[in-house]
Design a protein around this motif. Structure first.
Motif, PDB file in Angstrom:
ATOM      1  N   LYS A   8       9.227   3.998  -6.129  1.00  0.00           N
ATOM      2  CA  LYS A   8       8.797   2.603  -5.958  1.00  0.00           C
ATOM      3  C   LYS A   8       7.867   2.462  -4.749  1.00  0.00           C
ATOM      4  CE  LYS A   8      11.348  -0.615  -4.036  1.00  0.00           C
ATOM      5  NZ  LYS A   8      12.442  -1.576  -3.744  1.00  0.00           N
ATOM      6  N   ASP A   9       8.242   3.086  -3.642  1.00  0.00           N
ATOM      7  CA  ASP A   9       7.407   3.000  -2.442  1.00  0.00           C
ATOM      8  C   ASP A   9       6.067   3.710  -2.618  1.00  0.00           C
ATOM      9  OD1 ASP A   9       9.320   1.504  -1.258  1.00  0.00           O
ATOM     10  OD2 ASP A   9       9.903   2.967   0.267  1.00  0.00           O
ATOM     11  N   TYR A  39       4.298   3.696  -5.409  1.00  0.00           N
ATOM     12  CA  TYR A  39       3.439   2.720  -6.093  1.00  0.00           C
ATOM     13  C   TYR A  39       2.996   1.603  -5.147  1.00  0.00           C
ATOM     14  CZ  TYR A  39       4.354   4.833 -10.654  1.00  0.00           C
ATOM     15  OH  TYR A  39       4.403   5.706 -11.720  1.00  0.00           O
ATOM     16  N   LEU A  40       3.876   1.189  -4.228  1.00  0.00           N
ATOM     17  CA  LEU A  40       3.499   0.168  -3.248  1.00  0.00           C
ATOM     18  C   LEU A  40       2.373   0.663  -2.340  1.00  0.00           C
ATOM     19  CD1 LEU A  40       7.018  -1.231  -2.187  1.00  0.00           C
ATOM     20  CD2 LEU A  40       5.242  -2.443  -3.490  1.00  0.00           C
ATOM     21  N   LYS A  41       2.491   1.911  -1.875  1.00  0.00           N
ATOM     22  CA  LYS A  41       1.444   2.481  -1.019  1.00  0.00           C
ATOM     23  C   LYS A  41       0.129   2.621  -1.789  1.00  0.00           C
ATOM     24  CE  LYS A  41       3.654   3.319   2.899  1.00  0.00           C
ATOM     25  NZ  LYS A  41       3.313   2.574   4.134  1.00  0.00           N
ATOM     26  N   ASN A  84      -0.894   0.765  -4.274  1.00  0.00           N
ATOM     27  CA  ASN A  84      -1.470  -0.569  -4.463  1.00  0.00           C
ATOM     28  C   ASN A  84      -2.105  -1.094  -3.184  1.00  0.00           C
ATOM     29  OD1 ASN A  84      -0.698  -0.702  -7.144  1.00  0.00           O
ATOM     30  ND2 ASN A  84       1.263  -1.698  -6.712  1.00  0.00           N
ATOM     31  N   HIS A  85      -1.537  -0.718  -2.060  1.00  0.00           N
ATOM     32  CA  HIS A  85      -2.044  -1.238  -0.791  1.00  0.00           C
ATOM     33  C   HIS A  85      -3.164  -0.389  -0.200  1.00  0.00           C
ATOM     34  CE1 HIS A  85      -1.975  -2.723   3.407  1.00  0.00           C
ATOM     35  NE2 HIS A  85      -1.523  -3.832   2.868  1.00  0.00           N
TER      36      HIS A  85
END
Length: 529
Positions: free
Chosen positions: A377-378, A380-382, A384-385
């Motif tokens: 999950k993290d 994908y967050l990284k 996206n950012h």
């Protein structure tokens, strides 16, 4: 803060603004396709000088960049920055040579670095550039540009290497350096410099890229750089077709022996073509086919029996030419990883089982996860950012999806993923974010964030307090079939060393082996705690 004034370079028509006669200025000459970036304290006088230069007669427009806060230190710095970014922006093909570009320090540089973003946005508004700085910084063309600002260690090496090449008395140049020390940047910088230098205009010069995964990327970069050609990018096999005056070899540790490779028939034919036996290797091909070889090498990135280990490499150097004809250099400064040399040293100690401190850095993120779902999950967050975030792993699972696309390869805590669907240019494919890259698809590339999975091919012996490996859980057959335990231990540790040094901003770990996870937990921060 910044003012852009257009002029007609072809007709020599310019504004009457007083600062064009006596003020530190930047300028961009262009013709819609090509551009030249410069700086001067006397911009109009400089235009008159350019008008008599044959190389500049291709331009018809000029854009002067003025700021009342400019001084000559700033314009020197901004000139280098504009060259680097406009090259990678690709709206124009930049015709500047790359000599003299270096990282310069001066009063209030940090503040001027921040102001450069405002200048770039102004250039975007004027349609002189198209991409954002962030987009450019994530591009391979920016990362591998021959216009990169060199640090002291790189500049010293480049200047001395060029002197030796100009003298013609040096036959072998060896450049050592850890991951992220800028070996590839120095190699490409040298290639561009030599291509522009009149002294070398009649020389045949090639740039050898052993890894298939990086070769396509390098061809695209050379296609975009004025004065370089994709045909200058060579495989080791290409080298056997003709003689070269100079060969620059990136990642020379990835050259192969006649051992554990998939192309043994072609390898044998190339050896026969050169009058060599299969006891020789691709490094021998390069030494035989070039009058001078510039070899960029890191013994800690040899990841299998077919690679050129340090003993073999040193023996080749000793046997080819007298020592006085060989020059050695080492790049000391970490350029990729924001944690610097301290992080690199920590990774070495961690993988050698010799850690004595918990890692902490204000500049670099290093964490270990207990939950694979949180790890994923993290990631994908990284992505996206920040983008350019990938999951990569040791070869601790078989590649089932290679022959059956409907199947997955890696299953951890009820989550399944596939290995990289390709190796060539995998990092930049749209599928990469949902896959797991192996060493053969990632070596040589930078990531913003690396999410590294340490599989059950590596573990920890609590009684002996040492790192161990399990050959039965290592599925790269070519990587292990002729290696004894100690050799394979070294290769697998080297693989994880490479994987854990890909991330520019941070590295996140998921460790499969319970005892290894417990050992790592003593020295690496646990995510969520």
């Amino acid at each position: 803060m910044f003012k852009i004034i257009d002029g007609d370079f072809k007709k020599n028509i310019y504004s009457d603004d007083a600062f064009l006669d006596n003020w530190p200025m930047l300028y961009i000459l262009e013709n819609g396709k090509q551009a030249y970036i410069g700086e001067s304290n006397h911009a109009k006088t400089r235009m008159t000088q350019h008008a008599s230069n044959e190389e500049k007669k291709i331009f018809d427009k000029v854009h002067f960049i003025y700021s009342k806060l400019f001084n000559q230190s700033v314009t020197f710095d901004y000139e280098s920055k504009l060259i680097q970014y406009i090259v990678a922006d690709e709206l124009f093909q930049v015709t500047n040579k790359n000599s003299g570009i270096a990282d310069k320090q001066y009063y209030n540089k940090k503040e001027y670095d921040e102001q450069f973003e405002k200048l770039w946005r102004k250039l975007q508004k004027e349609k002189l550039v198209k991409h954002s700085l962030e987009e450019i910084q994530n591009s391979d063309l920016f990362k591998y540009s021959p216009y990169k600002e060199l640090n002291d260690s790189q500049r010293t090496a480049v200047e001395d290497i060029l002197k030796k090449l100009e003298s013609g008395n040096t036959k072998r140049v060896v450049v050592n350096g850890m991951p992220g020390s800028g070996k590839t940047i120095v190699a490409i910088y040298l290639m561009k410099y030599l291509s522009d230098d009149e002294l070398f205009k009649d020389k045949t010069i090639g740039f050898v890229v052993p890894q298939v995964s990086l070769r396509k990327t390098m061809k695209q970069i050379f296609k975009s750089i004025y004065g370089l050609k994709p045909s200058q990018i060579l495989s080791p096999s290409d080298v056997t077709k003709r003689k070269y005056d100079i060969l620059l070899v990136d990642e020379a540790h990835r050259l192969h022996q006649y051992k554990n490779i998939s192309y043994m028939g072609a390898f044998k034919k190339n050896c026969e073509k050169l009058g060599l036996s299969t006891e020789s290797d691709e490094l021998d091909w390069i030494l035989k086919q070039s009058d001078c070889s510039v070899l960029f090498y890191d013994s800690m990135q040899v990841v299998g029996p077919s690679g050129i280990d340090i003993e073999r490499f040193d023996q080749k150097m000793d046997n080819t030419v007298p020592k006085r004809l060989i020059a050695y250099y080492t790049l000391f400064t970490q350029m990729r990883v924001q944690g610097g040399n301290d992080y690199i040293e920590f990774v070495k100690q961690l993988l050698n089982g010799s850690c004595s401190r918990k890692y902490h850095s204000e500049k670099y993120e290093l964490k270990m996860y207990m939950s694979f779902s949180e790890f994923e999950k993290d990631m994908y967050l990284k992505e996206n950012h920040y983008s350019l975030t990938r999951m990569i792993a040791g070869y601790a699972w078989p590649w089932i999806s290679q022959s059956d696309k409907t199947k997955t390869d890696i299953s951890i805590q009820d989550i399944s993923r596939k290995w990289n669907h390709c190796t060539e240019g995998w990092v930049h494919t749209k599928e990469a974010i949902d896959e797991v890259g192996c060493i053969h698809s990632i070596q040589g590339y930078d990531l913003n964030y690396a999410f590294v999975v340490l599989g059950n091919d590596i573990g920890y012996d609590k009684d002996k307090q040492e790192i161990i490996i399990r050959a039965e859980n290592y599925y790269d057959q070519n990587g292990k079939k002729t290696a004894d335990y100690d050799e394979l231990l070294n290769y697998i540790k080297n693989i994880y060393y490479v994987l854990m040094t890909r991330g520019i901003k941070g590295t996140y770990l998921f460790v499969c082996d319970d005892d290894l996870r417990e050992y790592f937990g003593e020295y690496v921060e646990i995510a969520g705690e």
